[in-house]
Design a protein around this motif. Structure first.
Motif, PDB file in Angstrom:
ATOM      1  N   LEU A  72       0.930  -0.966   0.056  1.00  0.00           N
ATOM      2  CA  LEU A  72      -0.124  -0.053   0.073  1.00  0.00           C
ATOM      3  C   LEU A  72       0.945   1.133   0.054  1.00  0.00           C
ATOM      4  O   LEU A  72       1.870   1.333   0.944  1.00  0.00           O
ATOM      5  CB  LEU A  72      -1.024  -0.056   1.305  1.00  0.00           C
ATOM      6  CG  LEU A  72      -1.767  -1.343   1.541  1.00  0.00           C
ATOM      7  CD1 LEU A  72      -2.330  -1.257   2.795  1.00  0.00           C
ATOM      8  CD2 LEU A  72      -2.757  -1.161   0.251  1.00  0.00           C
ATOM      9  N   GLY A  73       0.615   2.266  -0.916  1.00  0.00           N
ATOM     10  CA  GLY A  73       1.671   3.351  -1.065  1.00  0.00           C
ATOM     11  C   GLY A  73       0.638   4.397  -1.323  1.00  0.00           C
ATOM     12  O   GLY A  73      -0.450   4.526  -1.843  1.00  0.00           O
ATOM     13  N   LEU A  74       1.247   5.654  -1.029  1.00  0.00           N
ATOM     14  CA  LEU A  74       0.739   7.135  -1.251  1.00  0.00           C
ATOM     15  C   LEU A  74       1.874   7.934  -2.056  1.00  0.00           C
ATOM     16  O   LEU A  74       2.852   8.033  -1.116  1.00  0.00           O
ATOM     17  CB  LEU A  74       0.231   7.645   0.101  1.00  0.00           C
ATOM     18  CG  LEU A  74      -0.301   9.169  -0.203  1.00  0.00           C
ATOM     19  CD1 LEU A  74      -1.103   9.430  -1.233  1.00  0.00           C
ATOM     20  CD2 LEU A  74      -0.789   9.818   1.245  1.00  0.00           C
ATOM     21  N   THR A  75       1.781   8.533  -3.063  1.00  0.00           N
ATOM     22  CA  THR A  75       2.546   9.515  -3.601  1.00  0.00           C
ATOM     23  C   THR A  75       1.935  10.829  -3.933  1.00  0.00           C
ATOM     24  O   THR A  75       0.769  10.841  -4.269  1.00  0.00           O
ATOM     25  CB  THR A  75       3.074   9.021  -5.017  1.00  0.00           C
ATOM     26  OG1 THR A  75       3.575   7.642  -4.785  1.00  0.00           O
ATOM     27  CG2 THR A  75       3.918   9.960  -5.620  1.00  0.00           C
ATOM     28  N   ASP A  76       2.582  11.959  -3.309  1.00  0.00           N
ATOM     29  CA  ASP A  76       1.883  13.144  -3.420  1.00  0.00           C
ATOM     30  C   ASP A  76       2.520  13.890  -4.630  1.00  0.00           C
ATOM     31  O   ASP A  76       3.462  14.238  -4.635  1.00  0.00           O
ATOM     32  CB  ASP A  76       2.404  14.048  -2.177  1.00  0.00           C
ATOM     33  CG  ASP A  76       1.910  15.284  -2.239  1.00  0.00           C
ATOM     34  OD1 ASP A  76       0.883  15.845  -2.905  1.00  0.00           O
ATOM     35  OD2 ASP A  76       2.368  16.116  -1.397  1.00  0.00           O
ATOM     36  N   ASP A  81      -3.095  12.903  -5.689  1.00  0.00           N
ATOM     37  CA  ASP A  81      -2.425  12.145  -4.914  1.00  0.00           C
ATOM     38  C   ASP A  81      -2.678  10.816  -5.630  1.00  0.00           C
ATOM     39  O   ASP A  81      -3.629  10.424  -6.112  1.00  0.00           O
ATOM     40  CB  ASP A  81      -3.260  12.079  -3.491  1.00  0.00           C
ATOM     41  CG  ASP A  81      -2.660  13.347  -2.726  1.00  0.00           C
ATOM     42  OD1 ASP A  81      -1.525  13.769  -2.928  1.00  0.00           O
ATOM     43  OD2 ASP A  81      -3.456  13.709  -1.761  1.00  0.00           O
ATOM     44  N   ALA A  82      -1.550  10.110  -5.553  1.00  0.00           N
ATOM     45  CA  ALA A  82      -1.922   8.559  -6.290  1.00  0.00           C
ATOM     46  C   ALA A  82      -1.755   7.569  -5.196  1.00  0.00           C
ATOM     47  O   ALA A  82      -0.612   7.618  -4.305  1.00  0.00           O
ATOM     48  CB  ALA A  82      -0.607   8.484  -7.255  1.00  0.00           C
ATOM     49  N   TYR A  83      -2.796   6.623  -4.859  1.00  0.00           N
ATOM     50  CA  TYR A  83      -2.594   5.544  -3.942  1.00  0.00           C
ATOM     51  C   TYR A  83      -2.559   4.435  -4.775  1.00  0.00           C
ATOM     52  O   TYR A  83      -3.103   4.035  -5.647  1.00  0.00           O
ATOM     53  CB  TYR A  83      -3.916   5.513  -3.499  1.00  0.00           C
ATOM     54  CG  TYR A  83      -4.317   6.916  -2.433  1.00  0.00           C
ATOM     55  CD1 TYR A  83      -4.157   7.055  -1.239  1.00  0.00           C
ATOM     56  CD2 TYR A  83      -4.827   7.696  -3.104  1.00  0.00           C
ATOM     57  CE1 TYR A  83      -4.385   8.163  -0.385  1.00  0.00           C
ATOM     58  CE2 TYR A  83      -5.313   8.955  -2.765  1.00  0.00           C
ATOM     59  CZ  TYR A  83      -5.024   9.144  -1.153  1.00  0.00           C
ATOM     60  OH  TYR A  83      -5.308  10.377  -0.467  1.00  0.00           O
ATOM     61  N   ILE A 119      -7.167  14.449 -14.374  1.00  0.00           N
ATOM     62  CA  ILE A 119      -6.236  13.664 -13.713  1.00  0.00           C
ATOM     63  C   ILE A 119      -6.107  12.283 -14.308  1.00  0.00           C
ATOM     64  O   ILE A 119      -7.301  11.903 -14.916  1.00  0.00           O
ATOM     65  CB  ILE A 119      -6.269  13.603 -12.156  1.00  0.00           C
ATOM     66  CG1 ILE A 119      -7.580  12.759 -11.571  1.00  0.00           C
ATOM     67  CG2 ILE A 119      -6.229  14.969 -11.515  1.00  0.00           C
ATOM     68  CD1 ILE A 119      -7.688  12.636 -10.330  1.00  0.00           C
ATOM     69  N   PRO A 120      -5.287  11.354 -14.136  1.00  0.00           N
ATOM     70  CA  PRO A 120      -5.464  10.094 -14.555  1.00  0.00           C
ATOM     71  C   PRO A 120      -6.710   9.240 -13.970  1.00  0.00           C
ATOM     72  O   PRO A 120      -7.162   9.383 -12.807  1.00  0.00           O
ATOM     73  CB  PRO A 120      -4.096   9.427 -14.253  1.00  0.00           C
ATOM     74  CG  PRO A 120      -3.132  10.514 -13.925  1.00  0.00           C
ATOM     75  CD  PRO A 120      -3.889  11.676 -13.541  1.00  0.00           C
ATOM     76  N   PHE A 271       6.698  13.876  -2.005  1.00  0.00           N
ATOM     77  CA  PHE A 271       7.138  12.967  -0.906  1.00  0.00           C
ATOM     78  C   PHE A 271       6.094  11.755  -1.182  1.00  0.00           C
ATOM     79  O   PHE A 271       4.964  11.820  -1.553  1.00  0.00           O
ATOM     80  CB  PHE A 271       6.878  13.448   0.380  1.00  0.00           C
ATOM     81  CG  PHE A 271       8.015  14.358   0.744  1.00  0.00           C
ATOM     82  CD1 PHE A 271       9.336  13.811   1.163  1.00  0.00           C
ATOM     83  CD2 PHE A 271       7.996  15.743   0.660  1.00  0.00           C
ATOM     84  CE1 PHE A 271      10.500  14.527   1.410  1.00  0.00           C
ATOM     85  CE2 PHE A 271       9.070  16.489   1.018  1.00  0.00           C
ATOM     86  CZ  PHE A 271      10.256  15.918   1.392  1.00  0.00           C
ATOM     87  N   SER A 272       6.595  10.419  -0.776  1.00  0.00           N
ATOM     88  CA  SER A 272       5.772   9.202  -1.051  1.00  0.00           C
ATOM     89  C   SER A 272       5.827   8.443   0.306  1.00  0.00           C
ATOM     90  O   SER A 272       6.957   8.505   0.994  1.00  0.00           O
ATOM     91  CB  SER A 272       5.773   8.481  -2.346  1.00  0.00           C
ATOM     92  OG  SER A 272       7.254   8.265  -2.177  1.00  0.00           O
ATOM     93  N   SER A 273       5.029   7.440   0.589  1.00  0.00           N
ATOM     94  CA  SER A 273       5.207   6.546   1.729  1.00  0.00           C
ATOM     95  C   SER A 273       4.874   4.942   0.963  1.00  0.00           C
ATOM     96  O   SER A 273       3.836   5.096   0.203  1.00  0.00           O
ATOM     97  CB  SER A 273       4.468   6.853   2.892  1.00  0.00           C
ATOM     98  OG  SER A 273       3.135   7.063   2.449  1.00  0.00           O
TER      99      SER A 273
END
Length: 288
Positions: A72-76, A81-83, A119-120, A271-273
């Motif tokens: 599971l990830g999150l990119t700003d 925001d992309a999950y 957005i995509p 930033f991303s996580s």
């Protein structure tokens, strides 16, 4: 006489306690390495595997090994925001050969003031199948090498799903070399081209990835801290994301990996996580 006898017993006890403490400390430094490199199986070297760009299977995989991953990830990004979400299964049908199937999803949410149509669209990005063969394993050198190949069948997004179903294909051969320095320090290089084919335009686009990682594994455990450098070269353009990370064992066969992403040369990404859950069902060991 009694005093002398008592003193001798105290000295012997203290000496024994010190020796046991020393042995325990020495054994603890290599206990997990010995569990992996037990010499009752085909040779295998313990390496710390990066958490974001992970391997298809352990280097020197042994027949019967298998693993489930949930990511599971999150990119700003600047406009949205992309999950990320992924599920993957990897296994070793024979010694030194790893196979993997992965389904990666991406969901998008617009930033404030941004129209969703700009957005995509959400998507099941692709169906990924992969293989990895460890052709060099040296326990004395604590070094392993492997060749692999990932094939991604790219799917159209949910907005246009089925029109067409397959929009392209990505061909990704790669090479891995890993080295453990002493008992605790690990380094790894994962590199190869990514050739993307667009079916509708019948065009090809090639980028080249060089991913390097360095980790410190805590003695006697599967826990580690480390850093991953994900670098991409694209027609003279260079992008890099630095990913500090840590892995913690929850149970004998359940691990959690936590990754942060810090872009260095990306124009739109911030930033991303990323979080990876790793479950390894137990398998029967084969003895020589």
């Amino acid at each position: 006489m009694k005093i002398k006898t008592s003193m001798m017993l105290i000295i012997l006890l203290a000496s024994s306690t010190y020796s046991i403490a020393q042995i325990t400390k020495t054994e603890k430094d290599s206990i997990y390495i010995q569990q992996i490199e037990d010499h009752k199986e085909p040779d295998k070297v313990l390496h710390a595997e990066p958490l974001y760009i992970d391997l298809i299977r352990d280097l020197g995989a042994r027949k019967g090994e298998k693993e489930w991953n949930l990511g599971l990830g999150l990119t700003d990004n600047l406009n949205f925001d992309a999950y990320e979400a992924l599920i993957e299964y990897e296994w070793a049908p024979i010694d030194r050969l790893g196979l993997e199937v992965e389904l990666p999803f991406t969901f998008y949410a617009p930033q404030s003031g941004i129209d969703r149509d700009l957005i995509p669209s959400n998507s099941l990005n692709s169906i990924k199948i992969a293989t990895q063969w460890s052709f060099f394993i040296s326990e004395p050198m604590a070094t392993s090498m492997a060749l692999g190949y990932i094939n991604e069948f790219e799917l159209s997004n949910f907005r246009d799903f089925g029109s067409p179903l397959l929009k392209g294909n990505i061909y990704n051969p790669f090479f891995v070399i890993a080295k453990r320095w002493g008992n605790n320090f690990h380094s790894l290089i994962y590199t190869g081209p990514m050739i993307e084919q667009n079916f509708s335009a019948n065009t090809f686009h090639t980028t080249y990835d060089i991913n390097t990682s360095f980790h410190y594994m805590i003695s006697g455990t599967r826990n580690f801290i480390g850093i991953e450098f994900n670098k991409t070269m694209d027609n003279g353009d260079f992008d890099m994301t630095i990913r500090p990370q840590m892995r913690v064992g929850v149970t004998d066969n359940l691990l959690i990996g936590i990754v942060a992403g810090i872009p260095v040369s990306r124009e739109n990404e911030r930033f991303s996580s990323f979080l990876r859950l790793i479950w390894e069902p137990k398998h029967k060991h084969k003895h020589k």
